[in-house]
Structures are given as structure tokens and as C-alpha cells.
Design a protein around this motif. Structure first.
Motif: not given
Length: 138
Positions: A81-103
Motif C-alpha cells: 500500500e505504501v508503494l502504491r500511495i507514495y511512489p515518490h518516496l519508495i519504489e518496488g521491484g517484482g510482482d506486487f499485483d499478485s502479490p508474490a511473497d516478500p522473499t
């Protein structure tokens, strides 16, 4: 900006355990970020946090049946949720839509996110010691 206590704990954990802004390749780190955030919010003791990080891998993520522990699952969902709301602060790599496990996913602070760290550090002064797994930042 209205960052919650948990949001701030996730940003600080990303500062210590997330990927570096200069890294070209994403490496898995959301499992580490989630666990350290749980420490910052008081949901893990320093000893529990150290124990989970002590062997160079993060234990305590999964139940016997292979499902994420509820505490970890809820915090990982908050990270997404933070990745979606604050993309100017934090960005992600990987599949956050399914989502994959945090590992299997990664995150890192943006330059703007890094600017917030000195203020967030004042709120979370303690950090567990990881003798066998050094922080990515000093």
C-alpha cells in the motif's frame, strides 16, 4: 504528507535493508524490510529480530503449511500500500499485483524518500544489532 507510524517504520526499514538507489539489479529484500519494520513498531523484540536475521536468512515468515504468518502478511500488505500511495518516496521491484511473497520482491527509497530519513530516525532511535548480517547502510 500523512505517513502513519507503520508507514514510517517501513520507510526506515527500507533505508537499512532495502536496495540501494544506485543498484542496477533488484535483489530480494522485502522479507527483511517487513521483519525490521515489525521490530520498529514493537511487534518483535530486539532478540526476536536478531534471531530471525541471525543465520543470513529471514526465518519466521511462514507457517508450517507454507502460508505467510498473519503478522508478516499484514505488514507486507501495508508495504504494498505504501508503494502504491507514495511512489515518490519508495519504489518496488517484482510482482506486487499478485502479490508474490516478500522473499521474491524488492524495494528501495527514492531520493525524496531518503530526505525523510533523518527526521524518521528521531522517532525510531533503536536498531537491533545484526552480527552476522551487516546493514546496507551505516
Amino acid at each position: 504528507m500523512n505517513l502513519t507510524f507503520i508507514d514510517q517504520s517501513l520507510l526506515l526499514a527500507t533505508y537499512y535493508r532495502g536496495n540501494d538507489l544506485q543498484q542496477d539489479n533488484w535483489t530480494s529484500c522485502c522479507d527483511q524490510v517487513v521483519q525490521l519494520s515489525l521490530f520498529y513498531s514493537g511487534d518483535l523484540t530486539a532478540e526476536e529480530c536478531q534471531s530471525r536475521f541471525s543465520q543470513g536468512n529471514v526465518s519466521g515468515l511462514y507457517q508450517d503449511g507454507g502460508e505467510l504468518v498473519s503478522q508478516v502478511k499484514m505488514r507486507y500488505e501495508q508495504l504494498i500500500e505504501v508503494l502504491r500511495i507514495y511512489p515518490h518516496l519508495i519504489e518496488g521491484g517484482g510482482d506486487f499485483d499478485s502479490p508474490a511473497d516478500p522473499t521474491f520482491t524488492a524495494c528501495r527509497l527514492t531520493a525524496k524518500g531518503l530526505e525523510l530519513i533523518p527526521e524518521i530516525l528521531k522517532r525510531f532511535p533503536q536498531k537491533p544489532c545484526f552480527p552476522n548480517w551487516p546493514d546496507r547502510r551505516s
